[in-house]
Design a protein around this motif. Structure first.
Motif, short mmCIF file in Angstrom:
data_model
loop_
_atom_site.label_atom_id
_atom_site.label_comp_id
_atom_site.label_asym_id
_atom_site.label_seq_id
_atom_site.Cartn_x
_atom_site.Cartn_y
_atom_site.Cartn_z
N HIS A 85 37.90 -38.81 -69.37
CA HIS A 85 38.96 -39.73 -68.93
C HIS A 85 38.76 -40.74 -69.87
O HIS A 85 37.99 -41.54 -70.02
CB HIS A 85 38.54 -39.99 -67.87
CG HIS A 85 39.50 -40.96 -67.11
ND1 HIS A 85 39.53 -41.77 -65.74
CD2 HIS A 85 40.90 -41.05 -67.38
CE1 HIS A 85 40.54 -42.23 -65.60
NE2 HIS A 85 41.49 -41.89 -66.40
N LEU A 86 39.57 -40.87 -71.15
CA LEU A 86 39.63 -41.58 -72.36
C LEU A 86 39.89 -42.91 -71.76
O LEU A 86 41.10 -43.23 -71.34
CB LEU A 86 40.13 -41.16 -73.44
CG LEU A 86 40.08 -39.39 -73.89
CD1 LEU A 86 40.89 -39.40 -74.97
CD2 LEU A 86 38.72 -39.40 -74.20
N GLN A 87 39.12 -44.04 -71.92
CA GLN A 87 39.31 -45.27 -71.58
C GLN A 87 39.96 -46.18 -72.75
O GLN A 87 39.36 -45.75 -73.86
CB GLN A 87 38.06 -46.19 -70.95
CG GLN A 87 37.65 -45.20 -69.75
CD GLN A 87 38.38 -45.46 -68.53
OE1 GLN A 87 39.32 -46.38 -68.38
NE2 GLN A 87 38.60 -44.48 -67.49
N PRO A 88 40.51 -47.10 -72.24
CA PRO A 88 41.07 -48.10 -73.41
C PRO A 88 39.97 -48.96 -74.13
O PRO A 88 39.15 -49.40 -73.34
CB PRO A 88 42.25 -49.00 -72.82
CG PRO A 88 41.78 -48.78 -71.38
CD PRO A 88 41.20 -47.57 -71.01
N TYR A 89 40.01 -49.11 -75.34
CA TYR A 89 39.08 -50.17 -75.89
C TYR A 89 39.82 -50.71 -76.99
O TYR A 89 40.90 -50.44 -77.46
CB TYR A 89 37.87 -49.13 -76.43
CG TYR A 89 38.29 -47.96 -77.50
CD1 TYR A 89 38.67 -48.19 -78.72
CD2 TYR A 89 38.32 -46.95 -76.87
CE1 TYR A 89 38.98 -47.10 -79.48
CE2 TYR A 89 38.64 -45.63 -77.66
CZ TYR A 89 39.10 -45.87 -78.94
OH TYR A 89 39.30 -44.88 -79.73
N ARG A 90 39.35 -51.91 -77.49
CA ARG A 90 39.80 -52.77 -78.38
C ARG A 90 39.86 -51.73 -79.89
O ARG A 90 39.07 -51.26 -80.22
CB ARG A 90 38.94 -53.91 -78.80
CG ARG A 90 39.64 -54.75 -79.78
CD ARG A 90 38.82 -56.13 -80.18
NE ARG A 90 38.37 -56.87 -78.92
CZ ARG A 90 39.16 -57.67 -78.27
NH1 ARG A 90 40.17 -58.02 -78.76
NH2 ARG A 90 38.55 -58.46 -77.14
N GLY A 91 41.40 -51.85 -80.13
CA GLY A 91 41.70 -51.09 -81.40
C GLY A 91 42.09 -49.60 -81.27
O GLY A 91 42.15 -48.87 -81.99
N ARG A 92 42.21 -49.07 -79.78
CA ARG A 92 42.37 -47.80 -79.60
C ARG A 92 43.94 -47.54 -80.10
O ARG A 92 44.70 -48.27 -79.85
CB ARG A 92 42.16 -47.45 -78.21
CG ARG A 92 42.28 -46.05 -77.96
CD ARG A 92 42.36 -45.57 -76.30
NE ARG A 92 43.54 -45.97 -75.71
CZ ARG A 92 43.95 -45.65 -74.43
NH1 ARG A 92 43.01 -44.83 -73.72
NH2 ARG A 92 44.91 -45.93 -74.04
N ASN A 93 44.08 -46.26 -80.78
CA ASN A 93 45.27 -45.97 -81.14
C ASN A 93 45.40 -44.40 -81.20
O ASN A 93 44.37 -43.92 -80.93
CB ASN A 93 46.15 -46.74 -82.38
CG ASN A 93 44.80 -46.44 -83.58
OD1 ASN A 93 44.47 -45.30 -83.57
ND2 ASN A 93 44.83 -47.64 -84.34
N ASP A 94 46.46 -43.97 -81.57
CA ASP A 94 46.68 -42.34 -81.95
C ASP A 94 45.50 -41.93 -82.72
O ASP A 94 45.06 -40.93 -82.59
CB ASP A 94 47.97 -41.98 -82.21
CG ASP A 94 48.42 -42.97 -83.53
OD1 ASP A 94 48.64 -43.87 -83.54
OD2 ASP A 94 48.64 -41.97 -84.66
N GLN A 95 45.31 -42.74 -83.85
CA GLN A 95 44.45 -42.26 -84.95
C GLN A 95 42.95 -42.30 -84.31
O GLN A 95 42.04 -41.14 -84.47
CB GLN A 95 44.27 -42.92 -86.14
CG GLN A 95 43.42 -42.42 -87.36
CD GLN A 95 43.79 -40.92 -87.66
OE1 GLN A 95 45.01 -40.79 -88.21
NE2 GLN A 95 42.85 -40.16 -87.46
N THR A 96 42.53 -43.20 -83.61
CA THR A 96 41.27 -43.35 -83.13
C THR A 96 40.96 -42.41 -81.98
O THR A 96 39.79 -41.72 -81.91
CB THR A 96 40.87 -44.79 -82.72
OG1 THR A 96 41.85 -45.14 -81.48
CG2 THR A 96 40.98 -45.85 -83.55
#
Length: 445
Positions: free
Chosen positions: A212-223
């Protein structure tokens, strides 16, 4: 003539009673739209034997306990159910799982049990509510109290108990809340190093693990692309790593992406469509990606972004478009029309006022299990491929089905599962999972 009239009256009365009884029976089979309208007399669903699904799920049957791992190329057929130490489990029933808890004994301090009281975003409203943080072990950031007491997710005995409980619930896939190495939520500590222990513990109980991929600062399609490569390279060959078998026979990892709407669909499409600038499609890292639907418009964004399906997560009926039971059939129809999976998320109730004291209006009373059964029935009526349970142990929001016990301190009285025992929601989940798979077999015939 009088005798004939009496016979006719009796026949008419019996016919009227039969029609009335039939209508009332049909009425109780229909799920309600909200907690306040729960159908009276809703009984637990009967226990049924599990069946094999013809369309999907786990790439391979899990080896008997005692074998370390299965080879990546095991040529065993996809199965829907399997027999674990706690009985039959079903790989189309997923359950959200958290490893963010800590104690002084194992972690040097309490983690998450001492959760802060989150202030309301409106300063005027925030000023009316208390601030500070909880003081475990007597005062924890939950309205319920765990049977294991405030525990550490690093405790091997706790992990073993959790896998036993999940197996007892018949859920076959635990969906592990995940942050990249070195990252965590605002109230926690990094826990990525715990993944191997979770996989090993799950394997011992014939369970599978999805992420379950959680949001984090700087998360985007590439990361996220980088995250997927990291997870698959590191854990993809583990015997407990969950893979979904598609209708075309491909066996692919499945990832849930929480708060996926924070990234615009045109960015996701660079990662998730075949023509994207860094597309994962057709590569060694191709997977099934499930986005979060909150608002109705998100279903179009999810489609445009190249996702493979959507899930609703929230356990509060009516909180969002996606979490409203009455919308699930329409969402499923949209997904069917666009070759997407729909995974409704059901929960036993919702109460997060221990950490958000201003959020009473989103509370959903458990009604001794009836709220849960109503949500489960609504999910079943939508005829989904899979269902997710929110949650096994999200104690802050009161959605857990983990064992809880009565607890009273000088300053607090915790909620509990009485008049039922600590296993009540595990048992309800198993009853329903067996019914879901019995009915699902009929849909596929």
């Amino acid at each position: 003539m009088a005798r004939l009239r009496r016979k006719a009256c009796i026949a008419l009365l019996l016919f009227t009673i039969f029609i009335f009884g039939t209508m009332m029976g049909l009425r109780t089979l229909k799920p309600t739209d909200g907690f306040s309208d729960l159908a009276p007399g809703l009984d637990p669903l009967p226990m049924m034997a599990g069946k094999v699904d013809r369309r999907s799920v786990s790439r391979d049957a899990t080896s008997p306990p005692g074998q370390a791992q299965q080879p990546a190329g095991s040529n065993t057929k996809a199965v829907l159910s399997n027999s674990g130490p706690e009985g039959t489990i079903f790989y189309d029933v997923h359950i959200f799982y958290y490893t963010w808890y800590g104690t002084p004994h194992m972690d040097g301090k309490y983690i998450h049990w001492d959760h802060i009281l989150v202030p309301h975003w409106d300063p005027k409203i925030a000023s009316s509510y208390p601030r500070g943080r909880h003081m475990p072990p007597e005062d924890i950031g939950s309205s319920f109290y765990p049977e294991l007491s405030p525990y550490s997710s690093r405790d091997p005995d706790v992990l073993e108990s959790h896998m036993e409980q999940i197996g007892a619930s018949a859920a076959g896939v635990l969906v592990l809340s995940w942050y990249p190495p070195g990252l965590a939520d605002d109230n926690g500590e990094p826990a990525e190093d715990l993944v191997p222990a979770v996989l090993d513990a799950a394997y011992r109980h014939n369970l599978k693990v999805a992420f379950h991929l959680q949001p984090y600062r700087g998360r985007n399609d590439q990361t996220v692309h980088d995250n997927i490569k990291y997870i698959i390279d590191r854990y993809g060959d583990h015997g407990a790593f969950y893979k979904f078998t598609t209708s075309t026979g491909k066996s692919l990892p499945l990832f849930y992406v929480y708060d996926s709407y924070l990234t615009p669909p045109e960015s996701w499409s660079e990662f998730l469509t075949p023509t994207g600038s860094h597309s994962v499609r057709g590569s060694a890292y191709d997977s099934i990606f499930i986005a979060l639907i909150v608002e109705e418009r998100h279903k179009h964004d999810i489609l445009a972004g190249g996702f493979d399906g959507m899930y609703s997560y929230f356990a509060s009926n009516g909180f969002s478009f996606g979490s409203s039971h009455q919308n699930w059939k329409a969402i499923k129809a949209f997904c069917d029309g666009n070759n997407l999976l729909f995974i409704p998320s059901v929960g036993p109730g919702y109460i997060d006022t221990s950490i958000r004291p201003w959020n009473n209006h989103n509370m959903r009373n458990r009604v001794n299990g009836r709220y849960y059964e109503t949500a489960l029935q609504a999910a079943l009526n939508a005829r989904p491929d899979m269902v997710a349970i929110t949650s096994f142990n999200e104690w802050h929001e009161g959605t857990q089905i983990e064992r809880a016990v009565p607890k009273k301190t000088v300053t607090r009285v915790y909620l509990d599962y009485q008049p039922h025992g600590p296993d009540h929601y595990l048992e309800l989940t198993r009853n329903w999972a067996e019914q879901f798979n019995k009915e699902k077999e009929q849909w596929l015939m």
